[in-house]
Design a protein around this motif. Structure first.
Motif, PDB file in Angstrom:
ATOM      1  N   ILE B 131       8.561  -7.493 -24.521  1.00 54.56           N
ATOM      2  CA  ILE B 131       9.097  -7.825 -23.005  1.00 54.56           C
ATOM      3  C   ILE B 131      10.363  -8.362 -22.982  1.00 54.56           C
ATOM      4  N   SER B 135      15.044  -7.455 -21.029  1.00 57.76           N
ATOM      5  CA  SER B 135      16.089  -8.174 -20.406  1.00 57.76           C
ATOM      6  C   SER B 135      17.441  -8.226 -20.863  1.00 57.76           C
ATOM      7  N   PRO B 164       9.126  -1.272  -9.384  1.00 57.84           N
ATOM      8  CA  PRO B 164      10.113  -2.051 -10.473  1.00 57.84           C
ATOM      9  C   PRO B 164      10.065  -3.560 -10.019  1.00 57.84           C
ATOM     10  N   LEU B 165       9.629  -4.207  -8.902  1.00 58.00           N
ATOM     11  CA  LEU B 165       9.899  -5.435  -8.717  1.00 58.00           C
ATOM     12  C   LEU B 165       8.719  -6.336  -9.098  1.00 58.00           C
ATOM     13  N   LEU B 166       7.764  -5.463  -9.675  1.00 62.11           N
ATOM     14  CA  LEU B 166       6.220  -6.409  -9.813  1.00 62.11           C
ATOM     15  C   LEU B 166       6.434  -7.442 -10.697  1.00 62.11           C
ATOM     16  N   MET B 167       7.310  -7.265 -11.548  1.00 65.28           N
ATOM     17  CA  MET B 167       7.391  -8.241 -12.747  1.00 65.28           C
ATOM     18  C   MET B 167       8.570  -8.264 -13.429  1.00 65.28           C
ATOM     19  N   SER B 168       9.024  -9.361 -14.148  1.00 65.26           N
ATOM     20  CA  SER B 168      10.084  -9.401 -14.823  1.00 65.26           C
ATOM     21  C   SER B 168      10.126 -10.315 -16.264  1.00 65.26           C
ATOM     22  N   PRO B 169      10.707  -9.938 -17.320  1.00 62.36           N
ATOM     23  CA  PRO B 169      10.476 -10.678 -18.352  1.00 62.36           C
ATOM     24  C   PRO B 169      10.580 -12.149 -18.105  1.00 62.36           C
ATOM     25  N   TRP B 170      11.418 -12.340 -17.229  1.00 60.38           N
ATOM     26  CA  TRP B 170      11.682 -14.112 -16.929  1.00 60.38           C
ATOM     27  C   TRP B 170      10.584 -14.422 -16.454  1.00 60.38           C
ATOM     28  N   ILE B 172       7.483 -13.630 -16.618  1.00 65.11           N
ATOM     29  CA  ILE B 172       6.385 -13.619 -17.676  1.00 65.11           C
ATOM     30  C   ILE B 172       6.343 -14.619 -18.684  1.00 65.11           C
ATOM     31  N   ILE B 173       7.549 -14.962 -18.959  1.00 63.78           N
ATOM     32  CA  ILE B 173       7.905 -16.056 -20.018  1.00 63.78           C
ATOM     33  C   ILE B 173       7.736 -17.422 -19.437  1.00 63.78           C
TER      34      ILE B 173
END
Lengths: 326, 311, 524
Positions: B131, B135, B164-170, B172-173
């Motif tokens: 994931i 980024s 595409p805006l559902l999630m981001s690595p940032w 999730i971490i």
């Protein structure tokens, strides 16, 4: 501190149990956890990994009809203009220095504001002030550029109107738009102004996550406010800070185009201190539109970021594996 | 380890209620009130300028710049913004997307975040890296655009903006990090009671994650509300309604974009958006989202309390 | 109905074929042309999408017009037209992405060789090769009206990619619009005739009208200013479409020897730098002109708050017309007159616009290229379609006056088609609000001195020199912004020397040599 020990013991217990299992058996035990990750994995495959082979566009003379993979391979030609500009060093340096300032000061102020907010007891004051701090995040960069110009321009700017009213002689009026040296400070201030409110939420929430009873116990034991912050709150934020840093480092050579372009624009008098990779590339390729050059530049930035992160993560892992990203 | 089961109401909770306040407390609070007040004022001032200017006639803006108190008061710019009613469609669209996107995104992010912090999950490092890697490396504009349009056929579809805006690595971490502060005993106690991982997550973990959900939900919602980039790529002139911030983006950027382009030398374009129109659109497009924070803030209650565990 | 259509197409094809023969071209064309015509099958109703730059209108006037137009198009070619707008914000990127999509999203594509990437896109494979047979068959009127030599200007590698807007008089050569009445007050009885006159004019305005900003430039006209200075002081003729500064070309006497005046005309550039420093000191523009992006000089000019506007002739035709409702200067001051000082006036150095300044192409991915051409043929040549598409519905958007002029109806929402790729003087209705006496006088003057754009057939291959061109482009914007607004430090000589050295370091001589080589291959 029994909590921490408990956690560690818990892990060890499971580790002991598991060591006798094969990898396949371990996976089977984790099947629900794997399933929980599946939506995210699909997402990243679909929107991030699937287009990635297309990075090949940075190495071809892209022909729309032939498609990216059918176009003629031209090696590193698309990287040439950046490499031979003689400015790559300066641009990379500017970009990195600004980012370092943004990251360090940005996190410092975000933590600072979060801690202060935590100390403030008035509920009403806290809500109103935090809501106000979010406002800059909603103002588009173009409008910020416009407002900054209205504030600082020489002839009619707000600052100079005040200076004039105070009887400042003409040669002492503020003229930042012809003085490159003031911009590193101004840009950092503008960036901090815009992002601190937003960023402080992460820290604020983290402070909220610190066990209130630990704080209370410490206070009862006679710790004063400084000690509370120094020994409980700051250590409690360490992990969040490290994660933020690791993410920021990955983008260390990616500049904030919107901020720089809308405030500095194409005023070449200021480039010596304000030109970053994005703004330079934008100007140079303005009349030579092609997707390949942009991809080549992006790839360069990603590679530098990637190596920086690998190094930093390695170091973090050596010090305390709990804090590393992966 | 024995601790009382205790919920702390953030709104009334005062960490110093039972301890004597020292000089250091007063100093910090003093600094806090002063600094936060000043910063908050600095934040609202430009916004007031934008509001003031949005009610000012264009002639005054061009000669005297932006105005805090409108000279030559006019609502002309707002009449323009509201004309035709397209703005209401945009509101509806933006609110829908923000609501749906935030809900779905939060669910997936928290599930993933929980799984990834479980120390007994053998794939946690592999998946975390998988994931995080996204980024660092992006494919770039053309490959992404072609995939979205040619393969997924999402041109002119609102899904091209929503997904595409559902999630981001940032996020999730960050979530993973928040969940980490929930002691492992909770998961363990669930296991002892015979609950599966999913059950543990929904019944035990989620209720404790309120501050994390509030924070990440806030970021997701702001992300959806402020979105213009995907819209600018995938929503063409064939689409009826545009997200608010994309409308704003177009209004605000059109003149500058054109002035600095090659076309400027050749094309005579009239009726470019005026400054007051830009400001009025900014006010309208920001709209109710500024009130989201006070609403979310109540969930920042110290929900993660070790006290919940009977150990 | 279908038969009737076929018949009319056939007859048109014959005419086209004959016309082609008459022009001395491709005698074999007409037989194969008619062979194709029989294959025109319009039984299936199709939608043709036309892509243009500019924002989508918010009112429904354009849709109402399209409904009317589509009735005609359906009847004649069983197709309807849809407009695909590319907003000005980030237009280059979105325009190119839409082309790269290659899935039939668009059929007709507005393009231009000097400002909208026509040749790069032809080379990219974005545009369909238009065979003469296709043109003869599906766009017969257009094919017949464009002379054979003009088609030559639309070819790359032997194939036609563009349909030129070659029967439309427009002047987009740059200059300064200014207040002729004020210039007369300043002692310039004939108006501004040179750059020095402009200095006199600005000085006068600054003194006599302290509330007026002589020229509230937004800081983006640096390239046109220096380009204008050079054409005013030499016989330089630039080659379009290499970079925005148009930095290479020949001279009127020696068109095919390539040089860059930015390297050779040092004295002239120094003089320019000095004059611009003088203008800056006079206060022609604001102190922070380089960041003055929120100004709107043109609107201020219309209401008398600025005294000059730097743009092209077409813009001036608008500014000099009292009939235009925004131009309140004429109502406020009955002596008001707006003159135009065009770049090159001193040396009579004016080049006509390239005929591919606006052109229509067909997307290579179009699913109905034949029908797209048929639709284009109608909106370019059919009087009813043309008027609808360019002016709107008669009686709603405009009326025709007794002397054949077009009168815009007040308060009517206007249509937005941004059709700059096939306008046709044979069908144009002149706008009644325009000051045609004055405008025609200037056009006549242009016609007397102009030369035709000489490099129409030259499509530079920049693959090997694009790196240098990008860097030169950056250096040019960087230095010219300072030079053209007098914002440099040090002397004029120093800054020009520094600029030229930077150009040389970036390899401008290599570019010149490469272009020379390609010009030699083509013209010698």
């Amino acid at each position: 501190m029994s909590k921490k020990n408990g956690t560690v013991n818990g892990v060890e217990k499971i580790k002991v149990q598991k060591s006798s299992l094969t990898f396949g058996q371990k996976l089977w035990r984790n099947r629900t956890l794997i399933l929980m990750c599946v939506p995210a994995i699909i997402f990243f495959i679909a929107f991030c990994y699937a287009p990635m082979p297309g990075i090949y566009v940075a190495f071809v003379k892209y022909n729309y009809r032939k498609g990216i993979f059918g176009s003629n391979f031209i090696g590193l030609k698309n990287f040439e203009f950046l490499a031979t500009s003689g400015k790559l060093g300066m641009l990379t340096k500017n970009t990195i220095l600004y980012n370092i300032a943004f990251i360090l000061l940005g996190n410092f102020f975000a933590v600072f504001v979060a801690i202060l907010l935590n100390e403030i007891q008035n509920k009403w004051f806290k809500k109103v002030s935090q809501t106000m701090m979010f406002l800059p995040y909603f103002i588009s960069q173009v409008l910020i550029g416009l407002l900054v110009y209205n504030l600082l321009n020489y002839d009619t700017g707000f600052v100079n109107s005040i200076l004039k009213a105070l009887g400042t002689p003409e040669e002492k009026l503020f003229s930042p738009y012809s003085d490159p040296n003031v911009w590193p400070v101004l840009l950092v201030v503008i960036h901090l102004w815009q992002s601190t409110g937003y960023n402080s939420v992460v820290y604020f929430a983290s402070i909220m996550g610190i066990d209130a009873e630990i704080i209370e116990a410490a206070r009862v034991d006679g710790a004063n406010a400084w000690q509370k912050i120094r020994y409980i709150i700051l250590p409690g934020l360490r992990q969040t800070v490290v994660i933020l840093l690791l993410f920021a480092i990955g983008g260390i050579v990616k500049g904030n185009f919107g901020l720089f372009y809308n405030i500095i624009g194409t005023n070449s008098l200021l480039y010596s201190t304000t030109d970053i990779i994005e703004t330079y590339v934008y100007r140079a390729t303005m009349t030579d539109f092609n997707f390949s050059t942009a991809s080549a530049v992006g790839l360069y930035q990603s590679l530098v970021g990637f190596f920086m992160v690998m190094i930093v993560n390695f170091v973090v892992k050596k010090i305390d594996p709990d804090y590393s990203l992966f | 380890m024995a601790k009382k089961d205790k919920k702390i109401d953030y709104d009334t909770y005062d960490s110093s209620a039972r301890v004597k306040l020292g000089t250091s407390d007063y100093v910090i609070r003093g600094v806090g009130y002063v600094f936060v007040t000043l910063y908050a004022l600095a934040c609202i001032f430009p916004f007031l300028l934008i509001i003031g200017t949005s009610f000012t006639s264009e002639a005054v803006i061009r000669s005297a710049g932006v105005q805090l108190f409108p000279r030559d008061f006019t609502t002309e710019a707002y009449d323009m913004v509201l004309k035709g009613g397209a703005i209401w469609k945009s509101y509806l669209l933006t609110i829908l997307m923000t609501g749906i996107g935030t809900g779905v995104g939060l669910l997936i992010i928290s599930m993933t975040g929980y799984a990834l912090q479980r120390k007994d999950f053998v794939l946690r490092n592999v998946i975390s890296f998988f994931i995080y890697f996204t980024s660092l490396f992006q494919a770039g504009l053309a490959p992404y655009y072609l995939l979205m349009t040619q393969t997924y056929h999402l041109k002119d579809s609102y899904f091209a903006v929503l997904l595409p805006l559902l999630m981001s690595p940032w996020l999730i971490i960050l979530m993973k990090n928040f969940v980490k502060s929930i002691p492992f005993e909770i998961t363990e106690s669930g296991k002892i009671d015979g609950a599966g991982d999913m059950k543990i997550f929904t019944a035990l973990i989620l209720p404790m994650l309120k501050p994390a959900l509030a924070t990440i939900g806030l970021f997701l919602a702001l992300g959806y509300w402020n979105e213009w980039y995907q819209s600018s790529l995938f929503l063409s002139s064939k689409v009826d309604a545009y997200p608010l911030q994309y409308m704003l983006y177009k209004v605000v950027n059109e003149a500058n974009s054109l002035k600095n382009s090659v076309a400027a030398q050749f094309v005579t374009v009239t009726d470019l958006p005026t400054n007051s129109l830009k400001m009025a659109t900014a006010v309208v497009a920001t709209g109710p989202i500024v009130l989201l924070y006070p609403f979310v803030q109540r969930y920042f209650i110290g929900g993660i309390t070790v006290g919940a565990v009977k150990g | 109905m279908k038969k009737k259509l076929l018949a009319s197409l056939l007859s048109l094809t014959m005419v086209a074929g004959l016309a082609a023969c008459g022009n001395g071209g491709n005698g074999s064309g007409d037989t194969s042309g008619s062979g194709q015509a029989e294959a025109v099958d319009t039984s299936e109703h199709v939608v043709i999408t036309y892509m243009t730059t500019g924002g989508k209108p918010e009112n429904s006037a354009t849709d109402d017009m399209l409904a009317e137009l589509n009735k005609i198009l359906t009847e004649k070619v069983n197709a309807e037209l849809q407009i695909y707008y590319i907003d000005w914000t980030d237009y280059l990127s979105v325009y190119n992405l839409t082309l790269a999509q290659m899935d039939g999203t668009v059929d007709l594509v507005g393009t231009a060789t000097d400002w909208l990437d026509a040749w790069p896109n032809a080379k990219n494979g974005a545009f369909l090769e238009l065979s003469e047979d296709m043109l003869k068959t599906y766009a017969p009127q257009t094919y017949a009206s464009v002379p054979a030599e003009n088609w030559e200007y639309c070819k790359y590698d032997g194939d036609i990619y563009l349909i030129p807007e070659d029967n439309y008089a427009q002047w987009t050569n740059h200059g300064f619009s200014y207040r002729l009445d004020w210039a007369k007050e300043a002692g310039l009885a004939d108006g501004v005739k040179s750059w020095e006159d402009l200095t006199t004019y600005f000085k006068y305005v600054k003194e006599a009208y302290p509330d007026v900003q002589p020229w509230d430039s937004d800081g983006t006209q640096y390239a046109t200013m220096v380009g204008g200075w050079i054409s005013s002081h030499s016989n330089y003729v630039s080659i379009d479409g290499i970079n925005s500064g148009a930095m290479w070309g020949g001279t009127k006497d020696d068109l095919y020897t390539v040089y860059s005046p930015y390297v050779t005309d040092t004295d002239s550039l120094v003089e320019f730098a000095k004059l611009m420093k003088e203008w800056d000191e006079i206060g022609v523009w604001k102190t922070d002109v380089l960041n003055n992006t929120s100004s709107d000089n043109r609107e201020d000019f219309r209401v008398g708050k600025t005294a000059a506007e730097q743009h092209h002739t077409q813009t001036w035709t608008d500014l000099c017309s009292p009939g235009h409702t925004n131009n309140t200067i004429f109502a406020d001051d009955e002596d008001a007159e707006v003159g135009f000082f065009y770049f090159g006036e001193e040396t009579k150095n004016v080049t006509a616009l390239s005929i591919t300044h606006g052109a229509m192409a067909v997307s290579a991915a179009s699913k109905n290229p034949e029908r797209a051409l048929m639709v284009y043929d109608l909106i370019r040549n059919d009087a009813d379609c043309y008027k609808l598409f360019n002016y709107g519905i008669e009686g709603v958007q405009y009326n025709v006056t007794s002397d054949g002029l077009r009168e815009t109806i007040a308060d009517a929402d206007s249509i937005v088609t941004n059709y700059w790729w096939g306008r046709n003087d044979d069908l144009e209705l002149r706008d009644a609000t325009m000051n045609w006496d004055t405008i025609d006088k200037l056009y006549k003057e242009y016609d007397d001195i102009k030369i035709e754009y000489p490099y129409g057939q030259f499509i530079p291959n920049v693959d090997s020199i694009s790196t240098q061109i990008d860097q030169i482009n950056e250096i040019h914007t960087n230095y010219m912004k300072q030079i053209a607004y007098g914002k440099y430090s040090g002397t004029a000589e120093e800054i020009v020397a520094e600029y030229q050295q930077a150009l040389k370091d970036a390899g401008i001589d290599d570019v010149t040599a490469e272009l020379q080589k390609q010009i030699d291959e083509l013209y010698k």
